[in-house]
Design a protein around this motif. Structure first.
Motif, PDB file in Angstrom:
ATOM      1  N   ASP A  99       1.018  22.877  -0.113  1.00 60.51           N
ATOM      2  CA  ASP A  99       1.007  21.425   0.021  1.00 60.51           C
ATOM      3  C   ASP A  99       1.480  20.786  -1.286  1.00 60.51           C
ATOM      4  O   ASP A  99       0.676  20.460  -2.155  1.00 60.51           O
ATOM      5  CB  ASP A  99      -0.392  20.946   0.396  1.00 60.51           C
ATOM      6  CG  ASP A  99      -0.425  19.468   0.764  1.00 60.51           C
ATOM      7  OD1 ASP A  99       0.637  18.810   0.690  1.00 60.51           O
ATOM      8  OD2 ASP A  99      -1.511  18.986   1.128  1.00 60.51           O
TER       9      ASP A  99
ATOM     10  N   LYS B   9       2.580  17.925  -1.880  1.00 57.28           N
ATOM     11  CA  LYS B   9       2.258  16.502  -2.058  1.00 57.28           C
ATOM     12  C   LYS B   9       1.071  16.326  -3.002  1.00 57.28           C
ATOM     13  O   LYS B   9       0.855  15.245  -3.527  1.00 57.28           O
ATOM     14  CB  LYS B   9       1.962  15.843  -0.707  1.00 57.28           C
ATOM     15  CG  LYS B   9       3.192  15.711   0.184  1.00 57.28           C
ATOM     16  CD  LYS B   9       2.872  14.996   1.459  1.00 57.28           C
ATOM     17  CE  LYS B   9       2.353  15.819   2.467  1.00 57.28           C
ATOM     18  NZ  LYS B   9       2.337  16.622   3.408  1.00 57.28           N
TER      19      LYS B   9
ATOM     20  N   ALA C 257       9.689  19.678   1.436  1.00 56.98           N
ATOM     21  CA  ALA C 257       8.329  19.168   1.630  1.00 56.98           C
ATOM     22  C   ALA C 257       7.260  20.222   1.340  1.00 56.98           C
ATOM     23  O   ALA C 257       6.224  19.915   0.749  1.00 56.98           O
ATOM     24  CB  ALA C 257       8.164  18.633   3.043  1.00 56.98           C
TER      25      ALA C 257
END
Length: 179
Positions: free
Chosen positions: A42, A44, A119
């Motif tokens: 992840d 982010k 991403a």
């Protein structure tokens, strides 16, 4: 050619960091060193510098997310620290011994590498000619490391192995890849 895969481990910490995985491969063909890092998870939740249109040699890249490796000549105290920012910034430092005589390595005027940021994955690849610092017949020992900074400013230290009581990438017995 000697190609090896790797998987980095975080230094044991009480801090909470995102679920990440750092793997890759490294090889030496004659005196051409190729290293590729794959950061997955992840993304982010971590800080990753945006790509720069004009990558520069910069100091203290390790204060943010930074891919690094330490290269030593077998049976010698001398070693080099290579820092690679996801933004494209870079630096190389030379040491005479454990944390001694740190100097910017002027043999390298640029250190081009590629960064592919998606991403859920970031891939950083470097192909560097080592002739400027070591000869083809010299054995080298490498410690592969990464500094990860999360969005809250906390830092985790990743390496092939952690030999000290504190995270310390300069410890020579952690340069465990031999090429």
């Amino acid at each position: 050619m000697n190609k090896q895969t790797f998987s980095l481990q975080p230094f044991p910490s009480t801090e909470s960091f995102p679920d990440l995985k750092i793997t890759g491969n490294i090889s030496r063909n004659a005196n051409q060193l190729t290293i590729c890092y794959n950061l997955g998870g992840d993304l982010k939740k971590i800080t990753v510098a945006s790509p720069s249109n004009a990558p520069l040699r910069k100091h203290e890249l390790w204060e943010d997310t930074c891919f690094e490796f330490f290269l030593g000549i077998k049976d010698s105290a001398r070693y080099w620290e290579f820092n690679l920012s996801p933004a494209g910034h870079w630096n190389v430092y030379r040491f005479d011994g454990y944390r001694q005589g740190m100097q910017e390595e002027t043999a390298f005027e640029k250190l081009p590498f590629s960064v592919h940021n998606q991403a859920d994955a970031l891939v950083l690849a470097l192909d560097v000619d080592l002739n400027k610092i070591v000869s083809t017949n010299q054995g080298i020992e490498i410690g592969i490391t990464t500094v990860i900074k999360n969005i809250h400013g906390n830092v985790s230290y990743w390496a092939l192995t952690h030999k000290g009581e504190e995270a310390d990438f300069h410890l020579r017995d952690s340069f465990i890849v031999e090429l």
